[in-house]
Design a protein around this motif. Structure first.
Motif, mmCIF file in Angstrom:
data_model
loop_
_atom_site.group_PDB
_atom_site.id
_atom_site.type_symbol
_atom_site.label_atom_id
_atom_site.label_comp_id
_atom_site.label_asym_id
_atom_site.label_seq_id
_atom_site.Cartn_x
_atom_site.Cartn_y
_atom_site.Cartn_z
ATOM 1 N N VAL A 111 0.848 -1.192 0.038
ATOM 2 C CA VAL A 111 -0.001 0.002 0.023
ATOM 3 C C VAL A 111 0.837 1.208 0.154
ATOM 4 N N SER A 112 2.155 1.043 -0.207
ATOM 5 C CA SER A 112 2.953 2.200 0.030
ATOM 6 C C SER A 112 2.726 3.038 -1.347
ATOM 7 N N GLY A 113 2.539 4.368 -1.143
ATOM 8 C CA GLY A 113 2.302 5.253 -2.311
ATOM 9 C C GLY A 113 1.007 5.129 -3.049
ATOM 10 N N ARG A 114 -0.159 4.381 -2.476
ATOM 11 C CA ARG A 114 -1.278 4.183 -2.943
ATOM 12 C C ARG A 114 -2.135 5.472 -2.844
ATOM 13 N N LEU A 115 -2.045 6.116 -1.813
ATOM 14 C CA LEU A 115 -2.698 7.270 -1.445
ATOM 15 C C LEU A 115 -2.394 8.456 -2.063
ATOM 16 N N GLU A 116 -0.913 8.481 -2.342
ATOM 17 C CA GLU A 116 -0.648 9.695 -3.314
ATOM 18 C C GLU A 116 -1.015 9.614 -4.805
ATOM 19 N N ARG A 117 -0.806 8.119 -5.260
ATOM 20 C CA ARG A 117 -1.222 7.714 -6.528
ATOM 21 C C ARG A 117 -2.708 8.238 -6.820
ATOM 22 N N HIS A 151 -9.329 8.512 3.454
ATOM 23 C CA HIS A 151 -8.068 7.914 3.688
ATOM 24 C C HIS A 151 -8.090 6.569 4.148
ATOM 25 N N PRO A 152 -8.863 5.998 5.181
ATOM 26 C CA PRO A 152 -8.764 4.725 5.582
ATOM 27 C C PRO A 152 -9.361 3.887 4.477
ATOM 28 N N LEU A 153 -10.213 4.252 3.693
ATOM 29 C CA LEU A 153 -10.620 3.431 2.672
ATOM 30 C C LEU A 153 -9.590 3.063 1.495
ATOM 31 N N ILE A 154 -8.901 4.016 1.309
ATOM 32 C CA ILE A 154 -7.739 4.092 0.465
ATOM 33 C C ILE A 154 -6.727 3.240 0.746
ATOM 34 N N ASN A 155 -6.570 3.109 2.040
ATOM 35 C CA ASN A 155 -4.996 2.492 2.627
ATOM 36 C C ASN A 155 -5.770 1.086 3.296
ATOM 37 N N THR A 156 -6.863 0.655 2.631
ATOM 38 C CA THR A 156 -7.151 -0.958 2.910
ATOM 39 C C THR A 156 -6.132 -1.769 2.569
ATOM 40 N N CYS A 157 -5.750 -2.699 3.358
ATOM 41 C CA CYS A 157 -4.713 -3.532 2.834
ATOM 42 C C CYS A 157 -5.215 -5.027 3.346
ATOM 43 N N ILE A 158 -3.989 -5.866 3.098
ATOM 44 C CA ILE A 158 -4.186 -7.231 3.629
ATOM 45 C C ILE A 158 -2.669 -7.650 4.296
ATOM 46 N N SER A 159 -2.887 -7.927 5.803
ATOM 47 C CA SER A 159 -1.927 -8.008 6.760
ATOM 48 C C SER A 159 -1.967 -9.739 6.683
ATOM 49 N N SER A 160 -0.657 -10.025 6.482
ATOM 50 C CA SER A 160 -0.677 -11.600 6.513
ATOM 51 C C SER A 160 -0.894 -12.010 7.814
ATOM 52 N N GLY A 161 -0.442 -11.358 9.085
ATOM 53 C CA GLY A 161 -0.745 -11.887 10.554
ATOM 54 C C GLY A 161 -2.332 -11.970 10.794
ATOM 55 N N VAL A 162 -2.681 -10.860 10.631
ATOM 56 C CA VAL A 162 -4.269 -10.505 10.578
ATOM 57 C C VAL A 162 -5.319 -11.604 9.999
ATOM 58 N N LEU A 163 -4.463 -11.760 8.641
ATOM 59 C CA LEU A 163 -5.624 -12.696 7.710
ATOM 60 C C LEU A 163 -5.482 -13.907 8.146
ATOM 61 N N ARG A 164 -4.353 -14.330 8.766
ATOM 62 C CA ARG A 164 -4.189 -15.947 9.153
ATOM 63 C C ARG A 164 -5.288 -16.087 10.545
ATOM 64 N N MET A 265 -24.511 8.387 -4.019
ATOM 65 C CA MET A 265 -25.071 9.852 -4.209
ATOM 66 C C MET A 265 -23.885 10.692 -4.576
ATOM 67 N N ASP A 266 -22.844 10.429 -3.655
ATOM 68 C CA ASP A 266 -21.645 11.201 -3.428
ATOM 69 C C ASP A 266 -20.720 11.222 -4.728
ATOM 70 N N THR A 267 -20.571 12.097 -5.620
ATOM 71 C CA THR A 267 -19.471 11.855 -6.699
ATOM 72 C C THR A 267 -18.397 11.971 -6.340
ATOM 73 N N LEU A 268 -17.933 12.702 -5.327
ATOM 74 C CA LEU A 268 -16.426 12.392 -4.765
ATOM 75 C C LEU A 268 -16.197 11.210 -4.512
ATOM 76 N N TYR A 269 -17.020 10.402 -3.892
ATOM 77 C CA TYR A 269 -16.861 8.836 -3.298
ATOM 78 C C TYR A 269 -16.922 8.037 -4.521
ATOM 79 N N GLN A 270 -17.619 8.531 -5.557
ATOM 80 C CA GLN A 270 -17.489 7.605 -6.826
ATOM 81 C C GLN A 270 -16.320 7.581 -7.434
ATOM 82 N N SER A 271 -15.722 8.847 -7.533
ATOM 83 C CA SER A 271 -14.368 9.043 -8.189
ATOM 84 C C SER A 271 -13.254 8.370 -7.272
ATOM 85 N N VAL A 272 -13.257 8.474 -5.972
ATOM 86 C CA VAL A 272 -12.291 7.773 -5.226
ATOM 87 C C VAL A 272 -12.345 6.140 -5.243
ATOM 88 N N MET A 273 -13.605 5.565 -5.561
ATOM 89 C CA MET A 273 -13.688 4.230 -5.730
ATOM 90 C C MET A 273 -13.169 3.676 -6.977
#
Length: 800
Positions: A111-117, A151-164, A265-273
């Motif tokens: 997820v490094s750099g995903r928020l900036e991209r 920001h929390p939605l964009i930084n969603t990730c998959i942690s190996s330990g938490v997933l197990r 209904m939020d156009t900004l949310y649509q663009s972010v997703m």
């Protein structure tokens, strides 16, 4: 309902031991039949092959076998033992689940750099400018501040330990909820090969419960496939729970939006997703999406993927339909918090495992191939009012050919974040993909024993049935499903299958036994909750018999017309449909063209998901009539001819007919005149029962349409759409309570589908106001005469 062998592969399906030990006393005949009669889970050596690609839309994907093995069977996720680990011993047997989870492969999720991209993408800059939130000078930090709620939605990730840990906890919890979770192994090798080749996979399922979101990642983790980012449509308020879920790849709704519709209904949310989906696919991640069969919610994510492929941001994506079948569908909570989680965990200690789950992962197919090949035709889509209103109001003999346009599955508001709204053909193509996936995922679902039993009790034995007759019908209906290439989620002794189903459906049934008889009588409870549950469980059987059901309702409509004309005294009718009493003899000749026209008109009234969008309605109507001939309900009448049909020499004496040679759909038989034929109904005693059994499958949907049409004058219009649907639902319940029957027409889904059908027919008009969408009756149908015509048109297909 199945126990696994030691190797974990399901070959013989039997019932759990507790159910076998608590079996009630059965009659002598049934005890003998138990030793002789079994319910086969397949015909021959192999199970039905389900989940293959569409041969018309995606033939290239269908030809890529990718190493499928159709004899692998099923595997139970809950049967983890020491053979699945690298260790052996008595201690390993006690902690084998933790050892197995620790050995499963987990793919990285950077997820490094995903928020900036995401913030620096061209799409987000345009969206911020349109929202007047763009910072002066285009400072990147200013854009980050504007998108801080996401920001929390964009930084969603998959942690190996938490997933197990979460997967280990889910295996333990599901072992307390379900008896087994069976996974079809046939297409797993194709998914492994596609992952190795670098294909981008998107898993699509039909929403039934909140458990769906957890099952697909668990299945893929169990088989060392890439765990997808899961789109969750539920609102979760607790911050700790949100943090944990976002570390296992769950894309949640923003905290400010109570529902998924409000978020979209939020156009900004649509663009972010859209930007987030683009980054996830660039990273090579998989995505899991659920689509609502009723409203089409979730389809906007497929539209975003389609838009990214069209723009060239993503080369191609492979879609994987997933069919999930439950013996008992778990309850779904709209808002999930710690309180609801603790309530659910407390119930786990009080309940014993009930029911099983069966999961089919279908063959992946290419989105690019489906869209660019031109094989999925959407140019013939027409509004429903253009297809049916001439028939309803002007009583025309024929009906317009074409497909029903269901633009409400993908409203134009979902494209508000785009620079320009796509053309109608492009939007229809995205809708066709949604419909195709709903149909494919539904077709993959196995028929569970509770579904089969609910269908028999609701559509064939509404007034009650003895156990011996029920056992006979279970064996018959199972064979019919297998002949239609439908997988069944059970097998073994016939009486054990019946007892297992009845034990799960016991809260919704009345089981009585007379002292003089050992054969108990089973009657469905005449209550709203019981009927709705049985109707919901029987939907998979209705999907399997949809062609026969459409054809049977068309025959019923013609018999209704015959009864009104007074031709036959043995067929009687009332306002609700056709009622047959006593010994019935149908000595009526049915014209093929008129029968096909009735079936075609009924096809336009079906809810989305019953018909594949790549098949024309005319072709489906012809198949519906042919299916009645195959199952023995109709007999084709021979038409006397002056020239024998085999005398080709005399047939060619007339003038020659020429056609263009570049027509891709040309056939040598196109030059010949179509042979008109007629049908008669078979006279054996079982034929009317089969005909009426098929008619009842669509009666709930059609009756809800009738009741909604006749109740339009009871409401003060205009009303907000959500309020109007709620009032229609209340009206349906009140009507059923007055009649004390037909409760299957009172579900929220039936009310929503009826309102949406009347909107497409032009009976209700949509008015966009400040508070949202308001509905009002159109001037054409404010006349009671036109509403009566519509009611008669729909009620002709009803069997009472």
């Amino acid at each position: 309902m199945e126990q696994e062998k030691n190797d974990g592969i399901n070959k013989d399906t039997v019932l759990p031991l507790p159910i076998q030990q608590n079996r009630p006393a059965l009659s002598c005949g049934l005890k003998i039949r138990k030793m002789m009669k079994t319910v086969p889970p397949c015909l021959g050596k192999f199970r039905p092959v389900v989940g293959q690609c569409c041969h018309q839309c995606t033939p290239d994907s269908l030809s890529k076998k990718l190493g499928q093995n159709y004899s692998l069977g099923f595997h139970n996720l809950l049967s983890v033992n020491e053979t699945q680990t690298r260790y052996r011993g008595w201690l390993v047997r006690r902690v084998c689940c933790a050892l197995f989870v620790s050995g499963c492969k987990v793919y990285g999720s950077p997820v490094s750099g995903r928020l900036e991209r995401v913030c620096q993408s061209h799409r987000m800059k345009k969206a911020l400018t349109a929202e007047h939130k763009a910072p002066e000078g285009g400072d990147g930090h200013g854009q980050l501040d504007c998108l801080s709620p996401f920001h929390p939605l964009i930084n969603t990730c998959i942690s190996s330990g938490v997933l197990r840990f979460v997967c280990w906890a889910m295996l333990k919890m599901f072992a307390s909820v379900f008896g087994s979770i069976q996974v079809n192994l046939n297409h797993l090798s194709a998914l492994h090969r596609a992952s190795q080749e670098g294909s981008l996979l998107v898993y699509v399922y039909v929403r039934q419960s909140a458990v769906d979101c957890a099952l697909i990642p668990l299945v893929l983790f169990y088989h060392s496939l890439r765990v997808p980012y899961t789109v969750c449509p539920l609102q979760i308020k607790n911050a700790s729970l949100r943090s944990i879920l976002q570390k296992v790849g769950v894309v949640l709704l923003p905290p400010s939006a109570p529902t998924e519709e409000d978020a979209e209904m939020d156009t900004l949310y649509q663009s972010v997703m859209t930007a987030l989906v683009r980054e996830l696919l660039h990273e090579g991640q998989a995505i899991s999406i659920g689509v609502s069969e009723r409203s089409g919610l979730g389809g906007q994510w497929l539209a975003r993927i389609r838009q990214l492929i069209k723009e060239g941001s993503v080369p191609d994506v492979s879609l994987v339909p997933v069919g999930i079948s439950y013996d008992c569908v778990p309850k779904t909570y709209i808002q999930v918090g710690l309180k609801s989680i603790f309530q659910w965990l407390w119930c786990l200690f009080c309940w014993r495992p009930e029911g099983s789950v069966r999961i089919h992962l279908a063959q992946p197919f290419s989105v690019k191939e489906m869209c660019e090949s031109g094989r999925c035709r959407v140019d013939e889509w027409l509004p429903l009012q253009d297809l049916l209103l001439p028939v309803i109001l002007n009583n025309r003999a024929g009906s317009a050919f074409g497909q029903r346009r269901v633009s409400w599955l993908l409203p134009s508001s979902y494209y508000a974040s785009e620079l320009e709204e796509p053309s109608r053909s492009e939007r229809n193509l995205s809708i066709a993909i949604i419909l195709h996936l709903i149909f494919s995922a539904t077709s993959c679902m196995a028929v569970m024993p509770t579904s089969l039993m609910s269908s028999l009790l609701l559509y064939k034995h509404r007034k009650g049935v003895s156990t011996s007759v029920l056992c006979r019908d279970v064996a018959w209906l199972t064979e019919e499903l297998l002949f239609r290439n439908k997988d069944v989620g059970f097998g073994g002794s016939l009486t054990e299958v019946v007892h297992y189903s009845l034990s799960l459906l016991a809260p919704h049934l009345i089981i009585a036994a007379a002292p003089s008889k050992k054969d108990p009588l089973i009657v469905p409870c005449p209550s709203l909750a019981a009927t709705l549950h049985l109707s919901y469980m029987a939907k998979t059987v209705t999907h399997a018999f949809i062609s026969e059901a459409v054809g049977a309702c068309a025959v019923s409509a013609m018999l209704c017309e015959v009864a009104h004309s007074g031709v036959s005294s043995s067929v009687r009718s009332d306002v609700e449909g056709v009622e047959v009493k006593g010994d019935t003899e149908f000595d009526v000749v049915l014209c093929q063209s008129e029968l096909t026209a009735r079936a075609l008109q009924l096809c336009h009234l079906l809810p989305p998901g019953f018909m594949p969008p790549c098949q024309s309605s005319q072709s489906f109507a012809l198949d519906a009539i042919d299916s009645l001939v195959r199952c023995g309900i109709l007999i084709q009448e021979e038409v006397p001819r002056d020239v024998p049909i085999c005398d080709f020499w005399k047939k060619q004496e007339g003038p020659l007919n020429w056609t263009t040679s570049d027509d891709p759909y040309h056939s040598d038989s196109d030059c010949e005149e179509p042979d008109l034929c007629s049908y008669k109904i078979r006279q054996p005693s079982h034929c009317p029962e089969m005909l009426f059994f098929l008619c009842r499958m669509l009666a709930g949907h059609l009756r809800a349409l009738c009741w909604t049409t006749m109740g339009l004058d009871l409401f003060e219009m205009p009303l907000a759409e959500a309020e109007f649907v709620a009032q229609i639902h209340s009206h349906l319940c009140d009507t059923a309570n007055k009649k004390k029957q037909h409760y299957e027409s009172c579900s929220e889904e039936a009310a929503h589908t009826a309102v949406r059908t009347l909107i497409d027919l032009g009976v209700l008009l949509e008015e966009w106001q400040k508070g949202g969408v308001f509905l009002a009756v159109s001037p054409l149908f404010q006349l009671s005469e036109n509403r009566q015509k519509l009611h008669r048109f729909i009620s002709q297909y009803l069997y009472n």
